[in-house]
Design an enzyme around this catalytic site. Structure first.
Site, PDB file in Angstrom:
ATOM      1  N   SER A 168      -7.231  11.211   1.245  1.00 22.49           N
ATOM      2  CA  SER A 168      -7.502  12.241   0.228  1.00 22.49           C
ATOM      3  C   SER A 168      -7.213  11.718  -1.182  1.00 22.49           C
ATOM      4  O   SER A 168      -6.378  10.863  -1.362  1.00 22.49           O
ATOM      5  CB  SER A 168      -6.655  13.476   0.486  1.00 22.49           C
ATOM      6  N   THR A 221       0.869  -1.185   0.000  1.00 19.87           N
ATOM      7  CA  THR A 221       0.000   0.000   0.000  1.00 19.87           C
ATOM      8  C   THR A 221       0.906   1.236   0.000  1.00 19.87           C
ATOM      9  O   THR A 221       1.362   1.661  -1.044  1.00 19.87           O
ATOM     10  CB  THR A 221      -0.970  -0.001   1.192  1.00 19.87           C
ATOM     11  N   ASN A 266      -0.045  11.005   6.956  1.00 19.66           N
ATOM     12  CA  ASN A 266      -1.240  10.463   7.579  1.00 19.66           C
ATOM     13  C   ASN A 266      -2.366  11.488   7.708  1.00 19.66           C
ATOM     14  O   ASN A 266      -3.526  11.111   7.899  1.00 19.66           O
ATOM     15  CB  ASN A 266      -0.887   9.872   8.953  1.00 19.66           C
ATOM     16  N   LYS A 289       3.873  -6.837   4.078  1.00 22.61           N
ATOM     17  CA  LYS A 289       3.603  -5.448   3.748  1.00 22.61           C
ATOM     18  C   LYS A 289       3.290  -4.701   5.031  1.00 22.61           C
ATOM     19  O   LYS A 289       2.772  -5.265   6.000  1.00 22.61           O
ATOM     20  CB  LYS A 289       2.464  -5.299   2.752  1.00 22.61           C
ATOM     21  N   GLU A 348       6.353   4.902   7.497  1.00 22.19           N
ATOM     22  CA  GLU A 348       5.952   6.145   6.853  1.00 22.19           C
ATOM     23  C   GLU A 348       6.665   7.360   7.447  1.00 22.19           C
ATOM     24  O   GLU A 348       6.532   7.660   8.631  1.00 22.19           O
ATOM     25  CB  GLU A 348       4.433   6.340   6.994  1.00 22.19           C
ATOM     26  N   THR A 366       0.358  -3.089  11.476  1.00 22.30           N
ATOM     27  CA  THR A 366      -0.582  -3.140  10.356  1.00 22.30           C
ATOM     28  C   THR A 366       0.096  -3.882   9.225  1.00 22.30           C
ATOM     29  O   THR A 366       0.736  -3.302   8.371  1.00 22.30           O
ATOM     30  CB  THR A 366      -1.049  -1.755   9.895  1.00 22.30           C
TER      31      THR A 366
END
Length: 385
Positions: free
Chosen positions: A385, A148, A380, A170, A261, A181
């Site tokens: 969006s 992702t 995040n 992932k 991230e 996650t």
């Protein structure tokens, strides 16, 4: 070759438009046997996605023929429609593979709370196309399809004594225990019984994925699955297999940490001298989840006071005025007071180590985390969006 490195497995990854990027977004991994043994661990979040609810039912008998995974949609909080979508995915795979739908695991990852007929049709299309494209060389394509916000695929392979373990993972955000996650598929051609596979998997995840605590946020879709084909015909030494599985899981967990991230530092927090392993984990996690500490590391500030303040909130057995702390090899605190000058600590490298010695026992644990950055907040804040 990732999950297809061990004998007895085929995989594929295809693009059906679940991602706006046009990149692969549905993966299929099939166990051709002769054994169809499996084990799995799931998120401990009470809010569980539909694929988790389905897969938990599948795992009751420890038999799995295949696993279908999609990115581009979590299929979580999508009501009865979402569970029906998961069920239909398993039924589609079962029909094409000529097996029972009750032996098909399903995994999804992506945005929570979205799902419609278009999503369902694309997942079913991806399942059909993926099964049509199955091959023993399809492991890399499958590892790409489950990504992702990941910037790179995560794979690992271990060569044992006549047997192998392969894995793909992932995950790049919402990394916290209860598996982070993540979607992880592990495969082996070793000969294992169901209870052995389950015990080995739980031992491995306990000290790897469950020690990854990037941002303290627990997902709804976490699943780590181990598929056992037995195609090598070799029954491994239990200790050797367990060590190998821990090695693969830790390798994948560190790859997840390194791709978190927005992170600019990969922080390894080692706690030693604890009275119990649980105490060591609790202390390490208190630092990993402390935003002031994480912000300090982002700013290359060796503020060890934030470490002591964080561990002081725990119920672990230790005297906060008899604790030593090292940062990147420099002992900045001893016996709860200053030691070497902060200027000696170089926090500019991405790899950052924090060592905490509680000085009350012989137990230890390591927690993997990251710093808190502007990029993490930005990514995040605009995720949907």
């Amino acid at each position: 070759m990732s999950v297809t490195a061990p004998q007895g497995f085929e995989a594929a990854g295809v693009a059906v438009g679940l991602k706006s990027t046009g990149k692969p977004d549905v993966a299929v991994v099939v166990n051709r046997g002769p054994l169809k043994v499996a084990a799995a661990v799931f998120t401990s979040n009470r809010a569980k996605a539909n694929p988790i609810l389905w897969s938990q039912q599948v795992m009751h008998d420890g038999t799995v023929e295949a696993i279908v995974l999609n990115s581009g949609g979590a299929n979580c909080f999508t009501g009865p429609f979402g569970f029906q979508t998961t069920h239909q995915t398993a039924e589609k795979a079962a029909e094409l593979l000529e097996v029972s739908a009750g032996d098909i695991l399903v995994c999804s990852t992506g945005l929570i709370g979205t799902g419609d007929e278009v999503f369902r049709s694309k997942v079913l299309e991806g399942t059909e196309r993926g099964i049509a494209e199955l091959s023993a060389e399809g492991g890399e394509a499958a590892s790409l399809a489950i990504m992702t916000t990941d910037s790179v695929p995560k794979t690992s392979v271990h060569d044992g004594d006549g047997w192998k373990i392969g894995g793909m993972a992932k995950g790049a955000g919402m990394l916290a225990p209860g598996l982070a996650t993540m979607l992880v598929v592990l495969t082996t051609d070793a000969v294992l019984a169901v209870d052995e596979a389950d015990a080995h998997l739980r031992s491995a995840t306990r000290v790897s994925f469950d020690r990854l605590d990037s941002d303290g946020c627990m997902s709804t879709n976490d699943q780590v699955s181990l598929l056992v084909s037995g195609a090598s015909g070799v029954t491994p030494d239990p200790d050797a297999f367990r060590r190998a599985l821990i090695e693969v899981c830790t390798d994948l967990a560190v790859q997840l940490q390194s791709d978190a991230e927005g992170a600019s530092h990969d922080i390894t927090i080692e706690v030693r001298g604890a009275a119990t392993e649980d105490d060591a984990v609790e202390v390490g996690r208190s630092v990993a989840r402390n935003n002031l500490f994480k912000a300090a590391i982002f700013g290359n500030d060796p503020n060890w006071g934030r470490v002591l303040a964080a561990i002081g909130t725990t119920g672990a057995a230790f005297d906060p005025y008899d604790v030593d702390v090292w940062m990147n090899g420099v002992r900045v605190c001893t016996a709860g007071g200053p030691d070497r000058p902060r200027e000696e600590v170089d926090l500019t490298p991405r790899a950052t180590s924090v060592l905490i010695d509680l000085r009350v026992g012989a137990e230890s644990a390591t927690i993997f985390t990251n710093d808190l950055t502007h990029d993490y907040v930005h990514e995040n804040s605009a995720y949907s969006s």
